[in-house]
Design a protein around this motif. Structure first.
Motif, PDB file in Angstrom:
ATOM      1  N   GLY A  87       0.777  -1.213   0.000  1.00 19.21           N
ATOM      2  CA  GLY A  87       0.000   0.000   0.000  1.00 19.21           C
ATOM      3  C   GLY A  87       0.818   1.276   0.000  1.00 19.21           C
ATOM      4  O   GLY A  87       0.259   2.342   0.120  1.00 19.21           O
TER       5      GLY A  87
ATOM      6  N   ARG B 100      -2.397   5.261  11.015  1.00 26.91           N
ATOM      7  CA  ARG B 100      -3.658   4.520  10.854  1.00 26.91           C
ATOM      8  C   ARG B 100      -4.730   5.416  10.237  1.00 26.91           C
ATOM      9  O   ARG B 100      -5.575   4.938   9.472  1.00 26.91           O
ATOM     10  CB  ARG B 100      -4.116   3.980  12.205  1.00 26.91           C
TER      11      ARG B 100
ATOM     12  N   CYS C 171       2.485   2.718   4.704  1.00 25.71           N
ATOM     13  CA  CYS C 171       2.006   1.461   5.266  1.00 25.71           C
ATOM     14  C   CYS C 171       3.176   0.525   5.584  1.00 25.71           C
ATOM     15  O   CYS C 171       3.119  -0.236   6.555  1.00 25.71           O
ATOM     16  CB  CYS C 171       1.033   0.788   4.299  1.00 25.71           C
TER      17      CYS C 171
ATOM     18  N   SER D  51      -7.718   6.399   3.289  1.00 28.87           N
ATOM     19  CA  SER D  51      -7.651   5.722   1.995  1.00 28.87           C
ATOM     20  C   SER D  51      -8.804   4.742   1.837  1.00 28.87           C
ATOM     21  O   SER D  51      -9.400   4.632   0.755  1.00 28.87           O
ATOM     22  CB  SER D  51      -6.309   5.002   1.857  1.00 28.87           C
ATOM     23  N   ARG D  52      -9.133   4.022   2.922  1.00 29.32           N
ATOM     24  CA  ARG D  52     -10.245   3.075   2.851  1.00 29.32           C
ATOM     25  C   ARG D  52     -11.574   3.792   2.645  1.00 29.32           C
ATOM     26  O   ARG D  52     -12.456   3.288   1.924  1.00 29.32           O
ATOM     27  CB  ARG D  52     -10.299   2.245   4.134  1.00 29.32           C
TER      28      ARG D  52
ATOM     29  N   GLN E 165      -4.427   5.222   6.623  1.00 20.90           N
ATOM     30  CA  GLN E 165      -5.066   4.019   6.081  1.00 20.90           C
ATOM     31  C   GLN E 165      -6.581   4.139   6.080  1.00 20.90           C
ATOM     32  O   GLN E 165      -7.248   3.755   5.115  1.00 20.90           O
ATOM     33  CB  GLN E 165      -4.631   2.793   6.886  1.00 20.90           C
TER      34      GLN E 165
ATOM     35  N   HIS F  69      -2.312   4.952  -2.548  1.00 26.42           N
ATOM     36  CA  HIS F  69      -3.342   3.918  -2.535  1.00 26.42           C
ATOM     37  C   HIS F  69      -4.273   4.036  -3.739  1.00 26.42           C
ATOM     38  O   HIS F  69      -5.343   3.450  -3.728  1.00 26.42           O
ATOM     39  CB  HIS F  69      -4.188   4.017  -1.255  1.00 26.42           C
TER      40      HIS F  69
END
Length: 770
Positions: free
Chosen positions: A144, A253, A148, A259-260, A256, A410
């Motif tokens: 990623g 985090r 990451c 990005s999610r 992340q 990402h």
């Protein structure tokens, strides 16, 4: 009358996807942890059981899947082969890595039929094994991005090590400190999770609470005052240290999670939530394609590839279809312009929208909202692109525009899938024809996309075109100016026509695409720059003749080779070789190469053997020299042959130390001189000791002797030896000076500390009760 609702099993896949997206959005909004998700599922099932009494939540499907994978694992272990399993090439390590990504304990995995040992389960969790792929880029395990990778390989292990240090130091003072922590059910549940951040955060929270409630803890009150003070100081230190770790982990985090969030919105749009009057364009640049390319490259073509390349811009489009629903399009634009900045990116996007508008299957007049999806590259997320997206396109198309940036590093998706196809098309095209320029590359992409479209006529459509923006850049460039917008800190911007707004456009900074801001962006304006000088686009430049673009020699032509043949043909001889090497000549050349390699290996083996024999002689001489009653006989020769015959490799150890005196005695032996000749050591061997003695200790140990002899093999220039010797001496002098300074500093500190220590000891003696 309300329309009759159909069961979920009878819905189309788009309607199912829309319902699932709504359910997932509820989970995202209200489930910030695993406990929240479990509680929501439990409450929802209790409500559903009131009108569906037979409803039960079990893990039958997961158990069946793991059981099937367990049988595959057993078959692979038994060596049945992938042909009998009718599966791609796969290994047990890849199966284990896939199964261990599930949030299940080792006991539950084995209970459901996947027979894996504890060691293999732990190893698979620690190291994810990528599946094999035809593409070297896709075969690498994609973590990623660099952020990451830092999180998984550096930050989390560092924080876990800090928790271990805290546990060790605190338990040294208070052994039962963490007894309640590890006995709690919440701790046991979190420790089974593959995500270690909740455990680190809970560990910090526990120490912080224990420190705050220290006065209420009866066990701590019974401790001596000195231990209580030491425990409090240790807690304070690790609270401060772990808070720094947790804050950094939360930031990574959050990267992340961001990005999610963006990825989930994109999946929802592709899954069926895109409106009938909405158009989505996801675009990106591919790495430049170098040319000329052919199956058999000439030296000239190989050199030209370092200077000539082409830009490939791809777009994945979901557009309103005239027949209803959406039509999926993939577009490729190939250009000789090598610039990848916002100006050329905006021009390429305009060309994509023109091609989509003119497509016969697209209902472009029905467009009411335009989604623009890209990564966070500076050519897309910039103030120049924002001006084009939010102002120029809104004004020109009279539609709403929603800009969605995927997370940093990402932004993988449909464009990368398209670029993967182009690589396959290129390799297939090269089997028949070479690629000598932009026309050939476009033709290669068109032939590959046509063949792919014929395999699925009702699937996506492909458009491949060349793009030429002209020789010079446009002199006028627009930039978005707004004091309240930091464009690198947002993932979502939207704009829509508004006749009531002073500028006619309302712009919002949503930050994330799953949110809608209620406030319009603060005062903004469009800045303009006009270049007075004409600036050319950057293109590939090759200043030599492009022979691959020429037709080649024709019958009757006169060129350099024909003229050279006319001048040299009188020099023919009977022993002339053939124009090409025969099979016998090729085999003979290969035999010479193998023979040369074999001779090289024999020389290396002989050198290693001679080095070993020489080392034995040094070791035997050291043993004899150490046992001599009169070691001061420096001028006498020593005979170490009797001891050498019984000397083995095991007798050579690191404790052997060869002094300069012993070194000069040993090299006087003729057998030692012969071995040194075989090792091709310099003839000036009396000065080798100073060269090999790198640390200046006056003695040579085994490792130092072996490495030194191997490194000085061959002809050594005197200047090199002198330069190396002088550099070594200089470094040694610097180290000695540093040691002296450290010793002086240490003595000074001790002198200042001693009076205070005496004073503190006297005060403690006075305060001690008699």
């Amino acid at each position: 009358m309300a329309p009759k609702r159909r069961p979920f099993s009878q819905l189309q896949w788009k309607q199912r996807s829309r319902i699932l997206a709504q359910v997932v959005s509820i989970f995202q909004a209200h489930c910030l942890s695993l406990d929240d998700a479990n509680l929501l599922i439990e409450k929802a099932f209790r409500k559903c059981q009131s009108f569906l009494p037979g409803l039960a939540l079990d893990n039958q499907m997961c158990a069946q899947l793991l059981g099937a994978l367990g049988r595959v694992r057993s078959a692979v272990l038994e060596g049945l082969g992938n042909q009998q399993l009718n599966t791609p090439r796969i290994s047990v390590a890849q199966l284990d890595a896939a199964v261990c990504t599930l949030p299940l304990t080792h006991e539950r995995v084995r209970q459901w039929g996947y027979d894996i040992s504890v060691r293999a389960y732990t190893s698979a969790q620690a190291q994810q094994v990528p599946c094999q792929s035809s593409s070297s880029r896709s075969a690498a395990h994609n973590v990623g991005g660099e952020h990451c990778r830092h999180l998984e390989r550096s930050l989390i292990p560092q924080a876990l090590r800090e928790t271990e240090n805290a546990k060790r130091d605190i338990c040294t003072i208070f052994p039962n400190y963490f007894q309640k922590f590890y006995a709690a059910e919440s701790t046991k549940t979190i420790m089974e999770d593959t995500d270690k951040f909740p455990f680190i955060n809970l560990f910090l929270t526990y120490i912080d609470n224990e420190n705050r409630n220290a006065r209420e803890n009866a066990s701590r009150r019974e401790m001596p005052q000195r231990d209580r003070l030491a425990l409090h100081q240790t807690e304070a230190y690790f609270i401060h240290s772990l808070k720094a770790h947790v804050e950094l982990l939360e930031a990574y985090r959050w990267h992340q999670i961001s990005s999610r969030r963006q990825e989930n919105v994109l999946l929802q749009l592709r899954g069926g939530s895109l409106g009938a009057d909405e158009l989505m364009v996801q675009f990106d640049f591919k790495e430049n394609v170098r040319y000329p390319i052919s199956r058999e490259e000439t030296s000239e073509e190989w050199h030209a590839q370092n200077k000539l390349s082409l830009t490939v811009y791809g777009a994945s489009v979901l557009a309103p279809a005239k027949a209803g629903g959406h039509v999926e399009l993939y577009l490729l634009l190939v250009s000789e312009v090598l610039d990848h900045d916002a100006q050329i990116a905006n021009m390429l996007l305009n060309q994509v929208l023109v091609l989509v508008r003119d497509h016969p299957r697209v209902n472009f007049p029905a467009l009411r909202k335009l989604w623009l999806v890209s990564d966070c590259g500076p050519h897309f997320r910039s103030y120049e692109s924002a001006a084009h997206f939010l102002v120029t396109l809104v004004t020109t198309l009279k539609v709403k525009v929603h800009v969605m940036y995927l997370g940093e590093q990402h932004g993988k998706g449909a464009c990368d899938r398209l670029f993967g196809w182009t690589n396959e098309w290129l390799q297939r095209y090269l089997q028949e024809k070479p690629i000598h320029g932009i026309k050939d590359l476009v033709q290669a992409y068109r032939s590959g996309s046509t063949a792919m479209a014929q395999m699925d006529p009702s699937g996506a459509a492909f458009l491949v075109h060349s793009f030429d923006p002209g020789q010079s850049r446009p002199s006028r460039r627009l930039f978005f100016n707004c004091s309240t917008l930091k464009i690198s800190r947002t993932y979502s911007l939207s704009a829509e026509p508004n006749s009531l707004a002073p500028s006619g456009i309302t712009i919002r900074n949503n930050v994330f695409s799953d949110l809608v801001s209620n406030q319009s962006l603060g005062p903004w304006s469009i800045g303009e720059t006009i270049s007075e000088d004409e600036e050319q686009w950057r293109r590939g430049y090759y200043d030599k003749p492009r022979s691959w673009e020429e037709l080649g020699p024709q019958a009757g032509d006169v060129n350099e080779l024909t003229r050279k043949y006319t001048a040299q043909k009188s020099f023919k001889s009977h022993a002339m070789p053939a124009p090409k090497r025969s099979l016998e000549e090729k085999l003979s050349a290969k035999a010479r190469t193998l023979s040369k390699q074999a001779r090289k290996r024999r020389r290396q083996q002989a050198a290693l053997k001679a080095d070993g024999e020489l080392l034995k002689k040094f070791a035997a001489a050291y043993r004899m020299f150490s046992d001599m009653d009169e070691p001061g006989r420096s001028g006498a020769r020593i005979d170490f042959k009797p001891m050498e015959s019984s000397f083995t490799d095991e007798d050579i150890h690191e404790h052997i130390a060869i002094t300069k005196e012993l070194f000069l005695l040993i090299i006087q032996d003729q057998s030692v001189q012969f071995l040194m000749d075989e090792l091709d050591l310099p003839h000036d061997r009396a000065n080798l000791f100073e060269i090999i003695d790198a640390d200046g200790s006056g003695t040579l140990h085994v490792t130092e002797l072996v490495q030194g002899l191997l490194k000085i093999r061959g002809e050594v220039k005197k200047s090199d030896a002198v330069a190396t010797l002088l550099a070594t001496k200089a470094i040694q002098n610097m180290v000695l000076e540093l040691k002296e300074e450290q010793a002086e500093f240490r003595n000074t500190v001790l002198k200042k500390i001693e009076p205070r220590q005496r004073t503190s000891r006297s005060e403690s003696a006075v305060m001690k009760p008699s």
